[in-house]
Motif scaffolding. Structure first.
Motif, PDB file in Angstrom:
ATOM      1  N   GLY A 228     -43.363 -33.387 111.394  1.00  0.00           N
ATOM      2  CA  GLY A 228     -43.959 -34.195 110.337  1.00  0.00           C
ATOM      3  C   GLY A 228     -44.249 -33.343 109.111  1.00  0.00           C
ATOM      4  N   SER A 229     -44.549 -34.012 108.020  1.00  0.00           N
ATOM      5  CA  SER A 229     -44.715 -33.341 106.729  1.00  0.00           C
ATOM      6  C   SER A 229     -46.138 -32.888 106.453  1.00  0.00           C
ATOM      7  N   GLN A 230     -47.119 -33.394 107.211  1.00  0.00           N
ATOM      8  CA  GLN A 230     -48.513 -33.326 106.777  1.00  0.00           C
ATOM      9  C   GLN A 230     -49.325 -32.200 107.401  1.00  0.00           C
ATOM     10  N   LYS A 231     -48.663 -31.280 108.100  1.00  0.00           N
ATOM     11  CA  LYS A 231     -49.423 -30.225 108.761  1.00  0.00           C
ATOM     12  C   LYS A 231     -49.156 -28.885 108.079  1.00  0.00           C
ATOM     13  N   VAL A 232     -48.417 -27.968 108.681  1.00  0.00           N
ATOM     14  CA  VAL A 232     -48.181 -26.665 108.056  1.00  0.00           C
ATOM     15  C   VAL A 232     -47.450 -26.816 106.726  1.00  0.00           C
ATOM     16  N   LEU A 233     -46.628 -27.842 106.574  1.00  0.00           N
ATOM     17  CA  LEU A 233     -45.882 -28.023 105.330  1.00  0.00           C
ATOM     18  C   LEU A 233     -46.770 -28.450 104.159  1.00  0.00           C
ATOM     19  N   ASN A 234     -48.018 -28.857 104.432  1.00  0.00           N
ATOM     20  CA  ASN A 234     -48.964 -29.212 103.359  1.00  0.00           C
ATOM     21  C   ASN A 234     -48.408 -30.265 102.415  1.00  0.00           C
ATOM     22  N   SER A 235     -47.734 -31.252 102.969  1.00  0.00           N
ATOM     23  CA  SER A 235     -47.169 -32.347 102.193  1.00  0.00           C
ATOM     24  C   SER A 235     -47.862 -33.643 102.596  1.00  0.00           C
ATOM     25  N   PRO A 236     -47.774 -34.700 101.785  1.00  0.00           N
ATOM     26  CA  PRO A 236     -48.425 -35.950 102.173  1.00  0.00           C
ATOM     27  C   PRO A 236     -47.831 -36.508 103.467  1.00  0.00           C
ATOM     28  N   PRO A 237     -48.633 -37.184 104.283  1.00  0.00           N
ATOM     29  CA  PRO A 237     -48.080 -37.877 105.447  1.00  0.00           C
ATOM     30  C   PRO A 237     -47.071 -38.932 104.986  1.00  0.00           C
TER      31      PRO A 237
END
Length: 414
Positions: A228-237
Motif C-alpha cells: 500500500g501507499s500509506q505506510k513507509v512510502l508516506n503517500s496518501p491512502p
C-alpha cells in the motif's frame, strides 16, 4: 420570482419551461449543511501508529498539482514511471506490475479474485488480521480454504508449511511478511521454492513492511506481491502496488471463469497500465492526483536507496525498542529477528486500559499510536516508524509522551 421565471420560460422554449415547473413544484428538503459553510479544520498530528503515516513534503506538494486527463500521454508516462518504481521497491522484473486504484486491501482482493477460482485449494497463514481477511475472501470466492492458525506473535516455519502443502495441495499460499496487528516479521527465504515444488503459487502481503524490511520478489520466488501507499512510502491512502510472476500471470490468463470483480480484473488493468503489447483502453478513471503523490513517494525512496531505507528503519526501531524497555514496557515479539522494523508492539502494561494511554498521547501531545487490531485487540500497543517518520527525534518525542502517560493515566492496582 415565479412569474418572472415563467415569463422567461416562454421565450426559452418547452425544455426550460419544464425545468422551471420542476423548480416551482418541489421544495428544498435539505438545507446547505452548516458545517460545510465553515473552513475545513484538520489537526496537525504526528502519526506514529501502524499507518497511515505523515506525508513527506514533496508528496504533499505533488498532491496540490493541477489535474490532467487520465488518458493523456503525459499521464501514461507517469504511470510507466510508477511501474518502474514498483519494480525497484519489489526487486522484480515482472512485466505485470502496476498500481491499483484502492487501498492496500484492494491489492489483497485483486490477488485473490484473479488467481483463485471456485473449488481451488487455498492455504492461508492466519497469525493476525490480514490472514483472517484473506481466508474470508477465499471463502467468499468459493475456494476450499485451509487455515494455518497461530496466536498473535507467531510465525511459520518451512517445515510447518510443507506439511500443509503436502496435505492440502493448494493452488495458492498466503503469507504476511509484516503482520502489523502483532508486529511480526515473517521470514520468506525458501518459501517460494518450497511452494513451487508442490505446484503452488506464493502470495505475500508486504503492506506494513515494504521499504522498511528487505524483500526480493524474484530471488525469493514470490509469485504475487502487493503493498500500500500509506505506510513507509508516506503517500496518501488509496493506491495499492501489485506484481505478478509469469506463473501467476499464466494462472490468470488460463482461468476457466471470469474474476468476480470487473474493477479488479487484471486482464483489463494490465492493458490499462501498458503491461501488454496492445493499445491502452479505458477501464476506469484512475486517481490522477493520488498517482502524482505515489510517483513522488517512489522517487524519494529511489533517491535514498532501498538498502539505506532498510538500514534506517532497523536502526530507528532498535533505538525505539530500547527506549520502550527503559520505561519498563515489554516487547510483544520476543525474538529480535522476528520483530517488524516498521511497527513495534508492546504488551499493554498491567493495570492500564490501553485506550487511556492512546487518548492521552493524542490529547496532550497530538501524537497517534494505536492499540491492537483483530486478534491482538486489547493485548498490545502499536507504535509505527514509517518512512520520513523514522527519526530519533520522533522516537524521543513518543517515548517521553508515553512516560508521562504512564504517570498520569489511571492504573488499576488490584
Amino acid at each position: 420570482m415565479l412569474r418572472t421565471l415563467t415569463s422567461a420560460s416562454v421565450a426559452l422554449g418547452p425544455r426550460v419551461a419544464g425545468w422551471v415547473r420542476t423548480m416551482a413544484s418541489h421544495q428544498m428538503l435539505v438545507a446547505p449543511p452548516e458545517a460545510l459553510l465553515k473552513p475545513l479544520s484538520v489537526p496537525n498530528r504526528l502519526l506514529l501508529g501502524p499507518g497511515p503515516s505523515n506525508l513527506a513534503p514533496r508528496v504533499l506538494a505533488a498532491g496540490g498539482l493541477q489535474m490532467i486527463g487520465h488518458m493523456h500521454q503525459e499521464m501514461y508516462k507517469i504511470m510507466d514511471e510508477i511501474k518502474q518504481g514498483i519494480q525497484y521497491v519489489f526487486q522484480t522484473r515482472n512485466r505485470l506490475t502496476l498500481a491499483i486504484s484502492g487501498s492496500g486491501h484492494s491489492g489483497l482482493e485483486a490477488a485473490l479474485f484473479n488467481t483463485l477460482e471456485p473449488g481451488d485449494s487455498f492455504l492461508v497463514g492466519v497469525n493476525g488480521i490480514w490472514g483472517q481477511r484473506a481466508a474470508e475472501i477465499g471463502e467468499r470466492i468459493g475456494a476450499r480454504t485451509h487455515q494455518m492458525v497461530k496466536e498473535p506473535g507467531g510465525h511459520y516455519t518451512k517445515q510447518e508449511v510443507e506439511e500443509c502443502l503436502a496435505q492440502h495441495k493448494p493452488a495458492l499460499l498466503f503469507l504476511t511478511q509484516g503482520e502489523s496487528s502483532s508486529g511480526v516479521l515473517q521470514p520468506l527465504d525458501g518459501f517460494g521454492d518450497l511452494c513451487h515444488r508442490y505446484q503452488c503459487l506464493l502470495l505475500v502481503d508486504c503492506v506494513a513492511s515494504l521499504g522498511g524490511a528487505p524483500i526480493h520478489m524474484d530471488q525469493q520466488g514470490i509469485d504475487i506481491l502487493y503493498s500500500g501507499s500509506q505506510k513507509v512510502l508516506n503517500s496518501p491512502p488509496g493506491t495499492a502496488l501489485i506484481s505478478f510472476s509469469d506463473k501467476a500471470k499464466n494462472k490468470i490468463y488460463t482461468r476457466k471463469t471470469k474474476p468476480y470483480s470487473f474493477y479488479l480484473d487484471m486482464t483489463w488493468l494490465a492493458n490499462y497500465w501498458g503491461c501488454d503489447d496492445k493499445p491502452r483502453m479505458y477501464h476506469h478513471t484512475i486517481p490522477v492526483i493520488s498517482l502524482f503523490s505515489l510517483r513522488e513517494s517512489l522517487a524519494l525512496i529511489a533517491e535514498e536507496g532501498l538498502e539505506n531505507s532498510w538500514r534506517r528503519h532497523r536502526e530507528m526501531t532498535t533505538y525505539l525498542q530500547g527506549r520502550l524497555q527503559g520505561l519498563g514496557l515489554q516487547l510483544f515479539v520476543k525474538d529480535p529477528a522476528l520483530r517488524l522494523p516498521t511497527v513495534t508492539t508492546v504488551s499493554v502494561p498491567a493495570g492500564y486500559d490501553w485506550r487511556d494511554i492512546v487518548k492521552y498521547l493524542v490529547d496532550h501531545f497530538s501524537i497517534e499510536i494505536t492499540g491492537g487490531l483483530g486478534p491482538s485487540m486489547g493485548k498490545v500497543l502499536r507504535i509505527g516508524l514509517l518512512g520520513c517518520n523514522a527519526t530519533r527525534e520522533n522516537v524521543d518525542r513518543v517515548t517521553e509522551a508515553l512516560r508521562e502517560a504512564l504517570q498520569r493515566c489511571p492504573k488499576n492496582k488490584l
